[in-house]
Design a protein around this motif. Sequence first.
Motif, PDB file in Angstrom:
ATOM      1  N   ASP A 108       0.816  -1.221   0.000  1.00  0.00           N
ATOM      2  CA  ASP A 108       0.000   0.000   0.000  1.00  0.00           C
ATOM      3  C   ASP A 108       0.848   1.268   0.000  1.00  0.00           C
ATOM      4  OD1 ASP A 108      -2.307  -1.492   0.040  1.00  0.00           O
ATOM      5  OD2 ASP A 108      -2.520  -1.437   2.220  1.00  0.00           O
ATOM      6  N   LEU A 109       1.969   1.236   0.710  1.00  0.00           N
ATOM      7  CA  LEU A 109       2.793   2.425   0.881  1.00  0.00           C
ATOM      8  C   LEU A 109       4.269   2.066   0.735  1.00  0.00           C
ATOM      9  CD1 LEU A 109       1.067   3.826   4.118  1.00  0.00           C
ATOM     10  CD2 LEU A 109       0.726   4.696   1.795  1.00  0.00           C
ATOM     11  N   ASN A 110       5.067   3.042   0.294  1.00  0.00           N
ATOM     12  CA  ASN A 110       6.505   2.791   0.273  1.00  0.00           C
ATOM     13  C   ASN A 110       7.105   3.134   1.641  1.00  0.00           C
ATOM     14  OD1 ASN A 110       7.096   5.605   0.405  1.00  0.00           O
ATOM     15  ND2 ASN A 110       7.052   5.785  -1.823  1.00  0.00           N
ATOM     16  N   THR A 111       8.383   2.920   1.793  1.00  0.00           N
ATOM     17  CA  THR A 111       9.033   3.103   3.091  1.00  0.00           C
ATOM     18  C   THR A 111       8.945   4.544   3.575  1.00  0.00           C
ATOM     19  OG1 THR A 111      10.576   1.318   2.578  1.00  0.00           O
ATOM     20  CG2 THR A 111      11.191   2.802   4.375  1.00  0.00           C
ATOM     21  N   GLU A 112       9.159   5.505   2.671  1.00  0.00           N
ATOM     22  CA  GLU A 112       9.088   6.923   3.057  1.00  0.00           C
ATOM     23  C   GLU A 112       7.692   7.286   3.555  1.00  0.00           C
ATOM     24  OE1 GLU A 112      12.349   9.006   0.060  1.00  0.00           O
ATOM     25  OE2 GLU A 112      10.268   8.816  -0.575  1.00  0.00           O
ATOM     26  N   GLN A 113       6.689   6.815   2.844  1.00  0.00           N
ATOM     27  CA  GLN A 113       5.312   7.116   3.234  1.00  0.00           C
ATOM     28  C   GLN A 113       4.984   6.493   4.591  1.00  0.00           C
ATOM     29  OE1 GLN A 113       3.536   5.383  -0.242  1.00  0.00           O
ATOM     30  NE2 GLN A 113       3.438   7.319  -1.372  1.00  0.00           N
ATOM     31  N   SER A 114       5.357   5.238   4.766  1.00  0.00           N
ATOM     32  CA  SER A 114       5.076   4.543   6.029  1.00  0.00           C
ATOM     33  C   SER A 114       5.782   5.207   7.207  1.00  0.00           C
ATOM     34  CB  SER A 114       5.510   3.075   5.933  1.00  0.00           C
ATOM     35  OG  SER A 114       4.671   2.359   5.069  1.00  0.00           O
ATOM     36  N   ASN A 115       7.037   5.563   7.013  1.00  0.00           N
ATOM     37  CA  ASN A 115       7.794   6.181   8.099  1.00  0.00           C
ATOM     38  C   ASN A 115       7.184   7.509   8.532  1.00  0.00           C
ATOM     39  OD1 ASN A 115       9.578   4.072   8.119  1.00  0.00           O
ATOM     40  ND2 ASN A 115      11.159   5.112   6.928  1.00  0.00           N
ATOM     41  N   SER A 116       6.720   8.295   7.563  1.00  0.00           N
ATOM     42  CA  SER A 116       6.132   9.593   7.908  1.00  0.00           C
ATOM     43  C   SER A 116       4.823   9.413   8.670  1.00  0.00           C
ATOM     44  CB  SER A 116       5.908  10.441   6.647  1.00  0.00           C
ATOM     45  OG  SER A 116       4.946   9.852   5.800  1.00  0.00           O
ATOM     46  N   ILE A 117       4.062   8.398   8.312  1.00  0.00           N
ATOM     47  CA  ILE A 117       2.781   8.131   8.975  1.00  0.00           C
ATOM     48  C   ILE A 117       2.998   7.601  10.392  1.00  0.00           C
ATOM     49  CG2 ILE A 117       0.714   6.671   8.931  1.00  0.00           C
ATOM     50  CD1 ILE A 117       0.921   6.830   5.833  1.00  0.00           C
ATOM     51  N   ARG A 118       4.007   6.773  10.548  1.00  0.00           N
ATOM     52  CA  ARG A 118       4.266   6.169  11.863  1.00  0.00           C
ATOM     53  C   ARG A 118       4.918   7.141  12.847  1.00  0.00           C
ATOM     54  NH1 ARG A 118       5.711   1.295   8.693  1.00  0.00           N
ATOM     55  NH2 ARG A 118       4.047  -0.245   9.066  1.00  0.00           N
ATOM     56  N   GLU A 119       5.477   8.227  12.352  1.00  0.00           N
ATOM     57  CA  GLU A 119       6.111   9.205  13.239  1.00  0.00           C
ATOM     58  C   GLU A 119       5.077   9.751  14.220  1.00  0.00           C
ATOM     59  OE1 GLU A 119       8.868  11.350  15.073  1.00  0.00           O
ATOM     60  OE2 GLU A 119       9.357  10.060  13.358  1.00  0.00           O
ATOM     61  N   ASN A 120       5.362   9.668  15.495  1.00  0.00           N
ATOM     62  CA  ASN A 120       4.391  10.058  16.520  1.00  0.00           C
ATOM     63  C   ASN A 120       4.335  11.559  16.770  1.00  0.00           C
ATOM     64  OD1 ASN A 120       3.445   7.435  17.118  1.00  0.00           O
ATOM     65  ND2 ASN A 120       5.272   7.032  18.356  1.00  0.00           N
ATOM     66  N   GLY A 121       5.440  12.256  16.595  1.00  0.00           N
ATOM     67  CA  GLY A 121       5.470  13.688  16.862  1.00  0.00           C
ATOM     68  C   GLY A 121       4.982  14.503  15.686  1.00  0.00           C
ATOM     69  N   SER A 122       5.307  15.784  15.704  1.00  0.00           N
ATOM     70  CA  SER A 122       4.910  16.686  14.619  1.00  0.00           C
ATOM     71  C   SER A 122       5.861  16.544  13.433  1.00  0.00           C
ATOM     72  CB  SER A 122       4.902  18.131  15.113  1.00  0.00           C
ATOM     73  OG  SER A 122       3.851  18.339  16.026  1.00  0.00           O
ATOM     74  N   VAL A 123       5.293  16.548  12.228  1.00  0.00           N
ATOM     75  CA  VAL A 123       6.057  16.272  11.011  1.00  0.00           C
ATOM     76  C   VAL A 123       5.913  17.412  10.003  1.00  0.00           C
ATOM     77  CG1 VAL A 123       6.210  14.774   8.982  1.00  0.00           C
ATOM     78  CG2 VAL A 123       5.953  13.777  11.255  1.00  0.00           C
ATOM     79  N   TYR A 124       7.043  17.798   9.417  1.00  0.00           N
ATOM     80  CA  TYR A 124       7.105  18.746   8.305  1.00  0.00           C
ATOM     81  C   TYR A 124       7.531  17.908   7.103  1.00  0.00           C
ATOM     82  CZ  TYR A 124       8.987  22.870   5.701  1.00  0.00           C
ATOM     83  OH  TYR A 124       9.287  23.855   4.780  1.00  0.00           O
ATOM     84  N   LEU A 125       6.550  17.550   6.246  1.00  0.00           N
ATOM     85  CA  LEU A 125       6.796  16.592   5.169  1.00  0.00           C
ATOM     86  C   LEU A 125       6.885  17.298   3.819  1.00  0.00           C
ATOM     87  CD1 LEU A 125       7.016  13.562   4.411  1.00  0.00           C
ATOM     88  CD2 LEU A 125       4.528  13.566   4.123  1.00  0.00           C
ATOM     89  N   VAL A 126       8.048  17.218   3.195  1.00  0.00           N
ATOM     90  CA  VAL A 126       8.251  17.792   1.867  1.00  0.00           C
ATOM     91  C   VAL A 126       8.005  16.693   0.838  1.00  0.00           C
ATOM     92  CG1 VAL A 126       9.898  18.876   0.294  1.00  0.00           C
ATOM     93  CG2 VAL A 126       9.921  19.472   2.729  1.00  0.00           C
ATOM     94  N   ALA A 127       6.952  16.862   0.041  1.00  0.00           N
ATOM     95  CA  ALA A 127       6.533  15.814  -0.899  1.00  0.00           C
ATOM     96  C   ALA A 127       6.709  16.302  -2.329  1.00  0.00           C
ATOM     97  CB  ALA A 127       5.071  15.453  -0.641  1.00  0.00           C
ATOM     98  N   CYS A 128       7.526  15.614  -3.103  1.00  0.00           N
ATOM     99  CA  CYS A 128       7.726  16.006  -4.500  1.00  0.00           C
ATOM    100  C   CYS A 128       6.469  15.695  -5.310  1.00  0.00           C
ATOM    101  CB  CYS A 128       8.949  15.292  -5.074  1.00  0.00           C
ATOM    102  SG  CYS A 128       8.655  13.568  -5.582  1.00  0.00           S
ATOM    103  N   PRO A 129       6.330  16.254  -6.513  1.00  0.00           N
ATOM    104  CA  PRO A 129       5.144  15.975  -7.332  1.00  0.00           C
ATOM    105  C   PRO A 129       4.989  14.484  -7.603  1.00  0.00           C
ATOM    106  CG  PRO A 129       6.390  17.816  -8.237  1.00  0.00           C
ATOM    107  CD  PRO A 129       7.238  17.212  -7.168  1.00  0.00           C
ATOM    108  N   GLY A 130       3.733  14.008  -7.571  1.00  0.00           N
ATOM    109  CA  GLY A 130       3.463  12.617  -7.910  1.00  0.00           C
ATOM    110  C   GLY A 130       3.991  11.610  -6.912  1.00  0.00           C
ATOM    111  N   SER A 131       4.227  12.043  -5.671  1.00  0.00           N
ATOM    112  CA  SER A 131       4.852  11.157  -4.678  1.00  0.00           C
ATOM    113  C   SER A 131       3.839  10.446  -3.782  1.00  0.00           C
ATOM    114  CB  SER A 131       5.823  11.957  -3.800  1.00  0.00           C
ATOM    115  OG  SER A 131       5.138  13.001  -3.131  1.00  0.00           O
ATOM    116  N   GLY A 132       2.555  10.585  -4.086  1.00  0.00           N
ATOM    117  CA  GLY A 132       1.539   9.942  -3.257  1.00  0.00           C
ATOM    118  C   GLY A 132       1.238  10.735  -2.010  1.00  0.00           C
ATOM    119  N   LYS A 133       1.310  12.058  -2.130  1.00  0.00           N
ATOM    120  CA  LYS A 133       1.060  12.947  -0.987  1.00  0.00           C
ATOM    121  C   LYS A 133      -0.342  12.743  -0.430  1.00  0.00           C
ATOM    122  CE  LYS A 133       0.124  17.199  -2.028  1.00  0.00           C
ATOM    123  NZ  LYS A 133      -1.287  17.356  -1.618  1.00  0.00           N
ATOM    124  N   THR A 134      -1.344  12.710  -1.306  1.00  0.00           N
ATOM    125  CA  THR A 134      -2.725  12.577  -0.842  1.00  0.00           C
ATOM    126  C   THR A 134      -2.948  11.224  -0.169  1.00  0.00           C
ATOM    127  OG1 THR A 134      -3.504  14.037  -2.606  1.00  0.00           O
ATOM    128  CG2 THR A 134      -5.147  12.659  -1.534  1.00  0.00           C
TER     129      THR A 134
END
Length: 602
Positions: A8-34
């Motif tokens: 369902d998700l790649n490693t970058e996506q999973s890691n950002s979701i699992r992060e418990n604290g506050s996240v500043y996520l820089v997402a390139c175009p077409g990277s599955g941001k939504t």
Amino acid sequence: MFVWGEEDLNTEQSNSIRENGSVYLVACPGSGKTRTLTYKIAKELTELNSTKTWIVAITYTNRAADEIKERIELLGVDISQLWIGTIHSFCLEWVIKPYGAQHPSLEFGYRVIDSYDSEQLLDELCKPYSRQKITYYDCQYFFTTQGITYSCDPKKREIIRSIINSYHEILLSRNQIDFEQILYFAHQLIISNSTISKTLSNLFSFLLIDEFQDTREIQYSIFGEVIKKSNSRLNAFIVGDPNQAIFGSLGGYAITIEELNQISGQTFKLLGLTKNYRSSSKIVSHFSNYKVFDSDIVAAGEHSNYPTLVSYVDNVSKQDLASHLAEIIKYHISVENIDESEVCIIAPWWIHIASITRALSSQLPEYSFNGPGLTPFFRDEENFWYKLSKLILTEPSPSLYTRRIRWASEILEMLQNYDVSTINLKPKLLLRFINSLHLEIDDGLQHLADAFELISQELKVDFKSIAGLKEHYDAFFENAKKRIEKISKENVEYAGSIDNFRNVFKRRNGITVSTIHGIKGAEFDVVLAYGLLQGIVPHFNDKDPHSAHKLLYVIGSRARKHLHLISETGRGTNFYPKWPTNILAEHVFEYDDPIPFISQLN
């Protein structure tokens, strides 16, 4: 707890979701941001430990909010404790409606006017200054925490300041506020009364912000106050792409992580999504040249090795522009069998679009064009009749069922807010009745008026006897009539029929023609952009030294398979001709020559 599979998700996506604290996520175009944002919201919803708290998500458009809601529901997650919408909806719902009476400008009530009402009033106020060539378009402004910022030419600023002051005085006398004032009054309320931000920080369990690069300074301040008052309990997840920050003229800017830490009193963790699943490697290589924020971008999708054409010409005249575009379009559709709905033509300014659309429609009568400016009414989510129109004008279909049920629920909720009893009416029943309406009336406005009357009879509610709904009704029809008159003058084929009305909510079809700003967030197999000239890209009033970089980055990143860029000749004057955009002209890239592949048509 919400879980997902490895596929369902790649490693970058999973890691950002699992992060418990506050996240500043820089997402390139077409990277599955939504998708990442959707899964993060789903995870936070399933981990709520109280029925009295909310997950709050801020999106740039209502359409994005609808899409995310539907995706979460398809994941099987309950969204009853999710609030998602635009910043203006957030400020109205959570700040102005419950606390507006505490502000001297709102204590006697208010009505939010739409963009059309605002334009009409400003047009009138500009008329005495016609000799100075002052128009509505000079009157764009936005609020910061320090006051008003004007987007006009500095030479016109004193006149514009006077016009805007008069404009605000008139709105105040009428108990009206516009969209800009929604943010201004919400910010004033939060800053002047710390109880508001403290209360909100206790109500919210998690805060998410989409497209942070388009967020304004005053919005950051509002959210910062709420987060700060939580004493580090409220975490936030903000996602966006600083390289796509092209709404600077409207106040949007990509906040740095250091600034964010300061205004929120929290420490955000910088993470990134670097895999582009949209574009070919060649297209990624091209638009990556225009990055202003240093981030990695890697083509990783099914089109990464596509035999892409990336062309750039600067020797096509303005007179031959339509023919050049037409030839490229015909090649991709007739030779490559690309669907016309997957072709997009981009111009920097609205003024360039109407003429090219007419010319292309004449040269390519076999294709349809989805041009701008044909919407018979404004998308005003706060207007009851607009919401009801969406339900009436969308075709019943399984793919839209979830969305239409939600709209029906929102309509019933609005009626309850007007003290209309809906205890015996469920969203499914309302939707079933609306689906049963079959009116043989071609005129769009009359069709809606009759449909509204039938719904009123079915619900046994005299809508027009309710002051707020009557005001919304009059505003909806008055503005729609004026807008249809204006469209009809500019487009002789437009008739204001019910089909024109239904097209507002239909899925994209035909070749899209739009501006760079209007197309942001979309994607197409083929993108053609023209008007790439100094003084246009970047705009002659734009003081951002990186503006052209960001605009070209957005243009290129919309394309999946092919990209065609044009700096046509013949614009400007004989004494002051416009030359190709500097950074584009200077970019060393192995472009394809469009002539050989166009010649295959002959």
